[in-house]
Design a protein around this motif. Sequence first.
Motif, PDB file in Angstrom:
ATOM      1  N   GLU A 103       0.814  -1.209   0.000  1.00 54.33           N
ATOM      2  CA  GLU A 103       0.000   0.000   0.000  1.00 54.33           C
ATOM      3  C   GLU A 103       0.850   1.262   0.000  1.00 54.33           C
ATOM      4  OE1 GLU A 103      -2.739  -0.107   3.231  1.00 54.33           O
ATOM      5  OE2 GLU A 103      -3.912  -1.767   2.391  1.00 54.33           O
ATOM      6  N   LEU A 249      -1.339   3.909  -4.743  1.00 55.69           N
ATOM      7  CA  LEU A 249      -0.135   3.701  -3.936  1.00 55.69           C
ATOM      8  C   LEU A 249       0.175   4.971  -3.149  1.00 55.69           C
ATOM      9  CD1 LEU A 249       2.378   1.801  -3.406  1.00 55.69           C
ATOM     10  CD2 LEU A 249       3.504   3.046  -5.277  1.00 55.69           C
ATOM     11  N   ILE A 250       0.449   4.813  -1.862  1.00 49.52           N
ATOM     12  CA  ILE A 250       0.865   5.946  -1.028  1.00 49.52           C
ATOM     13  C   ILE A 250       2.370   6.141  -1.193  1.00 49.52           C
ATOM     14  CG2 ILE A 250       1.121   6.808   1.333  1.00 49.52           C
ATOM     15  CD1 ILE A 250      -1.418   5.240   2.057  1.00 49.52           C
ATOM     16  N   PRO A 258      -3.399   7.860  -1.188  1.00 51.15           N
ATOM     17  CA  PRO A 258      -2.841   7.114  -2.327  1.00 51.15           C
ATOM     18  C   PRO A 258      -2.930   7.921  -3.631  1.00 51.15           C
ATOM     19  CG  PRO A 258      -4.461   5.788  -1.112  1.00 51.15           C
ATOM     20  CD  PRO A 258      -4.557   7.181  -0.601  1.00 51.15           C
TER      21      PRO A 258
END
Length: 416
Positions: A103, A249-250, A258
Amino acid sequence: MAAAKTHCGASFSLDAYHVSEEFGFILPDPLDELPPYYQPWMDVALRIPELVHARELRARVNKMPLLSSEFLQKHRELRLAHLALSMVTMGYVWQEGEGGTVEMLPCNLAVPYWEVSQRLGLPPILTHADGVLANWRKKDPEGPFNMENLELLVRLPGGDSVQGFFLVTLLVELAGAPAVASIPRVIDGVQRGDAEAVARALEDISQSIQDMTDALKMMQVYVEPSVFYGIMRIYLSGWKDNPCMPRGLIYEGVHAEPLQYSGGSAAQSSLLHCFDELLGIRHETQNGDFLSRMRNYMPPAHKRLIQDLSAQPPLQEFARRQADGQLNRALQLCAAKLLAFRSYHINVVGRFISVPAARARQLRQQRRGAGEDAVSRAPAALEERGTGGSGVMTFLKSVRDQTKQAFLPEAGKDVE
């Protein structure tokens, strides 16, 4: 840029767009080393396939120091840094396949990657400009620019097929360079009302597009479809319109929420965008929106060239006013060669995506073991989708059809 829109054709200079007559959009003579301070990045980037295979890449990245990008001063240094960090990021995200994504990209990778991306005007994800345009060197610096004398600077998993995929695509770009170099001649000829000069330039562009098609045919020699589909493809995939990473996606230390970016795509090549704008080919809303978004994945100077071409007087309108037989034939031939290229590209995508996807579905239905072959291990969520996130065959066929409709109903038979 103002120089592109003036009525003095000679002022339309490709140099203003970081495009060369010899290499087109390819970055000439990319660096293969960064300053010693950045060796921790290169130590990981040059070992991506083996580290991913050993499931050790994430651990190595997590131990990297947080480095500042301030010591990267030159454009080619920034391009190599972006290539290296892009490849490392793809390996980091996809190391465990579609079921084991992360993540968050750790700050020691995310922060400098973001800084380098901002300075270049590129997104923080692997793009065509990285993997193809800036990822090559000659084994013999004095030797020819061909498959035997080229190698990649940084690789993803997939062995020889990875090298084949990126280098064949590079040679397609090289084959298109003479076409790009002919564009100012078209613009100058239109501005001067010289139908013969425009026709000759279009004939040269047609030959260049034919050479691009011939170069693309090498894909079936140097790339194994099962390896591309089953191993390589996931590492080219992004985190936008991807069921494996629906939230994105962070980038730790950059944004708390994200971010979503498309994966690498042939639609990020500036070549076909230039041809479409030059010839006045318009794509329907959904396809047009996707293609327009892909321009944000190009170096900003290349994107400006495409935008400035769209502001030129319409070439088809000039041809109608001139009513010149040679010019009309040259224009139709150019469109026919572009249509043939897009048709062959569909053939390639069928061979490398659609056929292996059908094989993968068959293996799953038969409940064959995951070790059957590379195809059976391919991510199911990406079947029939391009790495850029599009429904690939539907998209490509629609773009091809728009090319056909723009030009060939009137004189298609003559061209054939």
